[in-house]
Design a protein around this motif. Structure first.
Motif, short mmCIF file in Angstrom:
data_model
loop_
_atom_site.label_atom_id
_atom_site.label_comp_id
_atom_site.label_asym_id
_atom_site.label_seq_id
_atom_site.Cartn_x
_atom_site.Cartn_y
_atom_site.Cartn_z
N MET A 239 0.82 -1.22 0.00
CA MET A 239 0.00 0.00 0.00
C MET A 239 0.85 1.26 0.00
N GLY A 240 2.15 1.09 0.13
CA GLY A 240 3.01 2.26 0.14
C GLY A 240 3.34 2.77 1.53
N ILE A 241 2.99 1.98 2.56
CA ILE A 241 3.34 2.39 3.93
C ILE A 241 4.77 1.96 4.21
N ASN A 242 5.53 2.85 4.78
CA ASN A 242 6.92 2.54 5.08
C ASN A 242 6.99 1.71 6.36
N VAL A 243 7.08 0.39 6.20
CA VAL A 243 7.03 -0.52 7.35
C VAL A 243 8.17 -0.24 8.31
N THR A 244 9.36 -0.09 7.75
CA THR A 244 10.54 0.13 8.60
C THR A 244 10.38 1.40 9.43
N LEU A 245 9.95 2.46 8.77
CA LEU A 245 9.81 3.74 9.48
C LEU A 245 8.78 3.61 10.59
N TYR A 246 7.62 3.02 10.29
CA TYR A 246 6.58 2.90 11.31
C TYR A 246 7.06 2.07 12.49
N ARG A 247 7.79 1.00 12.18
CA ARG A 247 8.24 0.15 13.29
C ARG A 247 9.28 0.90 14.14
N TYR A 248 10.18 1.59 13.47
CA TYR A 248 11.19 2.35 14.22
C TYR A 248 10.50 3.36 15.14
N VAL A 249 9.60 4.16 14.56
CA VAL A 249 8.97 5.23 15.33
C VAL A 249 8.24 4.67 16.54
N HIS A 250 7.53 3.58 16.35
CA HIS A 250 6.73 3.08 17.46
C HIS A 250 7.55 2.35 18.49
N VAL A 251 8.62 1.70 18.05
CA VAL A 251 9.50 1.10 19.06
C VAL A 251 10.15 2.21 19.89
N LEU A 252 10.56 3.30 19.24
CA LEU A 252 11.18 4.40 19.96
C LEU A 252 10.17 5.06 20.90
N LEU A 253 8.94 5.27 20.41
CA LEU A 253 7.90 5.84 21.28
C LEU A 253 7.67 4.94 22.49
#
Lengths: 329, 433
Positions: A199-213
């Motif tokens: 779908m064009g969602i950046n999986v890596t970015l989302y995972r990084y951001v949420h692990v950091l959060l």
């Protein structure tokens, strides 16, 4: 006259335990919400305990180093604790999202690395945190002057700023996941990363951001201990004492939903507060039995939830714990 | 940058990873030490001195390594099943409670033999530690509870239990014989005879360390040299494939299951199921040559003996229609290391076939299926070289099967991995030259 009567009700054991449950549940709530965010994006982070311990140490260190008004120092300290937690989570994110290492092993290693025998102890001993008495700590805020209202007063209206912040945060996380496009994307990444990727969602970015959060919230949860519940820092893992693990169990118990995290956190907060409240009221029960109650209850609750869980999948992200690689599945 | 999983591990990697990790860890620690104003060289010299070279340091290292050795083995045993038993600490506490209880009991009864003490303490400690580990184990097996969290939570419970055992005034372990012990809680002293012997004079090796080494060896044999260990690794990779293997073909029915439970005719259940021309598990393969239409029996590699003995062994094996007992099959398998230990190896082959047919995508709950198939295919290659004339081929196929079978969009084409082609040496001569 009536005020005096009401105040005496508020000194009752039940009310004290309820108020303490909210207090002791707050770090659990912060950590559980953080873990919830990470797990909803498909990354299991078992390093919560370590991140909390490191956050507690860094948050306490910040109160010693920064000078200024109580409020500004405490806000900075909580921010520092959050950054510390996020820094630890970044290690986990790099190992599991980029290098696709086992999330279980990486999380366990993070707990050991950052925990009571590792970085947080080194940091604290090196800076002699244990030698300094607490200079700033969160006090309770009497909201709307409703402190003396029967039962509800001490439980809801006479807590510290961190408690109120945790309520706002619960609402925010719940709305974020359920009602925003980003939240939808997070759930997609956690449920079906391949589809999300398509779908064009950046999986890596989302995972990084949420692990950091998640790491940041775990750090704040640790700061709850060193700035609010037992102001100060002690070496070893007695400060947090397994709360990170209870928080991980809470996420399962809450079926990966923010509002249920709140319920669970206060349930376990109450169990943690019980021994102290009972002792203060002169009830003699074997203290070790009471102190081990939250841990034993975690096991019991997990069993109850897992048997229900085995029948139908209740909310667990489908890709939880699985590294995502575009070519594989 | 793209990272890809290795399909095979080179032999040196098993050594390079721990050594490299240690080196990197010491390197990072040196930076941290230097940044906080300590001399890394001096610190590491102190570490080496206190741990190994100093006066009595090695003895102390052996002593403190003993419990870590045992708890490490405890974790390793569960890890083999891909179960994360991180409750070794709690199980250690319970072992201490059990061991000390039996020693104090024996002391009360006036036992004097150290041997009796050692055996009894080992047995009691192991029993109590296993009982404590049984809780997360049973919960995992029957309630699907996350064993990581339950075993860890029980660590805290065990820690409070041990506090109770020493501090509570009504506890059996609490020493209340002296005034000092009554005011400062402590456990009863252990009887003198219960002290474990040590060996050596300049470097003292405690008996426990040697027991730990023996335990490590036994575990190694169990997990890497027995059928049990092989099954464990298959179950760990794919519980689903393992369940398929255990259940066998459906028409087998309860009778077949009962027969299997008694251990008789273990090889017949895949006989009809997998491929009719394979005499499963007999150490022989019935080979049908497509072109000539002839049948011949081909002995496995690894028959024992040379010269006349070897020929006799082959004659025995070639005897048409002859059923060999399990024992003689084992004997024929001779020195073949894989076949010797996994006598019923053909199950693995047909299992691999079945898994590949039934779950081609590798999607869903049996995500480890692919891995199990890979493992089984390797086992199959070693056991049935004729079934896999080109060893590289099975590996190549498993690599291909792992590729994504999503929608074939133009943008995905570039991402498709190149199949691992088998090495040319395995192809018939003339190809590729």
């Amino acid at each position: 006259m009536s005020a005096g009567m009401l105040a005496s009700i508020n000194d009752d054991l039940e009310v004290v335990v309820l108020a303490q449950a909210v207090l002791y549940g707050t770090p659990l709530l912060f950590a559980a919400l953080g873990e919830l965010l990470a797990e909803r994006s498909g990354v299991l982070n078992l390093g919560v305990e370590g991140m909390m311990l490191f956050g507690a140490a860094v948050g306490y260190w910040a109160t010693l180093r920064v000078h200024g008004s109580d409020a500004s120092v405490l806000v900075l300290a909580v921010g520092a604790a959050g950054l510390a937690g996020a820094a630890m989570a970044a290690i986990h994110a790099f190992l599991t999202v980029t290098l696709r290492a086992s999330q279980i092993v990486s999380g366990l290693a993070l707990t050991i690395f950052a925990g009571g025998l590792g970085l947080s102890a080194y940091f604290g001993n090196e800076l002699h945190l244990a030698d300094h008495p607490a200079s700033h700590e969160f006090g309770s805020i009497d909201v709307f002057g409703l402190k003396d209202v029967a039962v509800l007063g001490p439980v809801l209206f006479n807590q510290s700023a961190l408690v109120y912040a945790s309520w706002v945060l619960t609402l925010a996380v719940g709305l974020y996941l359920a009602r925003t496009r980003w939240g939808l994307n997070v759930r997609a990444v956690g449920e079906a990363p391949a589809s999300a990727d398509a779908m064009g969602i950046n999986v890596t970015l989302y995972r990084y951001v949420h692990v950091l959060l998640g790491g940041a919230l775990a750090g704040v949860g640790g700061a709850c201990y060193s700035l609010l519940i037992t102001p100060g820092w002690v070496a070893g893992d007695t400060l947090v004492n397994g709360a990170g693990w209870i928080a991980i169990a809470l996420v399962i118990f809450a079926f990966w939903r923010a509002e249920l995290c709140l319920v669970g956190a206060y349930l376990f907060g109450g169990l943690s507060a019980l021994p102290f409240a009972l002792q203060a009221h002169g009830v003699t029960v074997t203290p070790e039995l009471l102190q081990s109650l939250p841990y034993a209850m975690t096991v019991v609750v997990l069993v109850l939830v897992s048997t229900a869980f085995a029948k139908r999948r209740l909310g667990a992200p489908a890709a939880l714990g699985r590294p995502y690689a575009r070519e594989e599945r | 940058m793209r990272l890809e999983r290795r399909l095979e591990q080179p032999w040196w990697l098993g050594l390079a990873i721990p050594v490299g990790s240690l080196a990197v860890a010491f390197g990072i620690m040196a930076i941290v030490l230097a940044a906080t104003g300590h001399d890394p060289g001096h610190t590491y010299r102190t570490v080496v001195d206190a741990g190994f070279t100093g006066n009595g340091a090695l003895s102390a290292t052996f002593l403190s390594a003993t419990p870590i050795l045992f708890t490490g083995l405890a974790a390793a045993a569960a890890f083999r099943m891909q179960l994360f038993n991180i409750g070794a600490e709690g199980q250690l506490y319970l072992g201490a409670v059990g061991g000390s209880w039996i020693a104090l009991q024996l002391g009360d009864r006036g036992a004097g033999s150290t041997f009796v003490y050692v055996v009894a303490m080992c047995a009691a400690a192991a029993a109590l530690g296993a009982a404590w580990a049984l809780i997360p184990g049973v919960l995992r097996a029957f309630a699907h509870t996350n064993e990581i969290i339950t075993s860890l939570m029980l660590n805290y419970v065990a820690a409070y239990l041990i506090t109770y055992v020493i501090f509570d005034s009504s506890s059996y372990w609490r020493d209340i014989s002296t005034l000092q012990a009554r005011s400062f809680p402590q456990g009863k002293p252990m009887p003198d005879a219960s002290e474990w012997p040590t060996f050596g004079t300049s470097v003292v090796v405690p008996l426990g360390f040697l027991v730990g080494l023996a335990a490590a060896f036994v575990l190694w044999v169990l997990y890497s040299r027995t059928r049990f260990g092989f099954e464990v690794s298959v179950i760990a990779d794919s519980p689903r494939a393992a369940r398929d293997a255990a259940q066998g073909p459906r028409r087998d029915g309860p009778l077949g299951r009962a027969r299997r439970a008694r251990g008789r005719q273990p090889d017949r259940r895949f006989h009809a199921h997998a491929r009719p021309d394979r005499t499963a598990g007999s150490g022989v393969r019935l080979h049908r040559d497509r072109r000539r239409g002839a049948r011949s029996l081909q002995p496995l590699r690894g028959l024992r003996g040379r010269g006349a003995n070897r020929r006799a062994a082959e004659r025995r094996v070639h005897a048409p229609g002859r059923r060999l007992s399990l024992r003689s099959r084992r004997r024929h398998a001779g020195s073949h290391p894989v076949l010797r230990t996994w006598g019923r190896g053909s199950e693995s082959i047909s299992l691999a076939h079945r898994a590949a047919h039934e779950n081609p995508g590798g999607n869903g709950p049996g995500a480890g299926d692919m891995n199990a198939r890979l493992r089984l295919a390797f086992a199959g290659e070693t056991m049935f070289p004729h079934a896999f004339p080109r060893p590289g081929f099975a590996r190549a196929n498993s690599g291909l099967a792992q590729t994504q079978r999503g929608p074939l969009l133009l943008e995905n084409v570039g991402n498709l991995p190149v199949p691992h082609t088998p090495s040319l040496a395995h192809w018939p001569s003339g190809v590729g030259q």
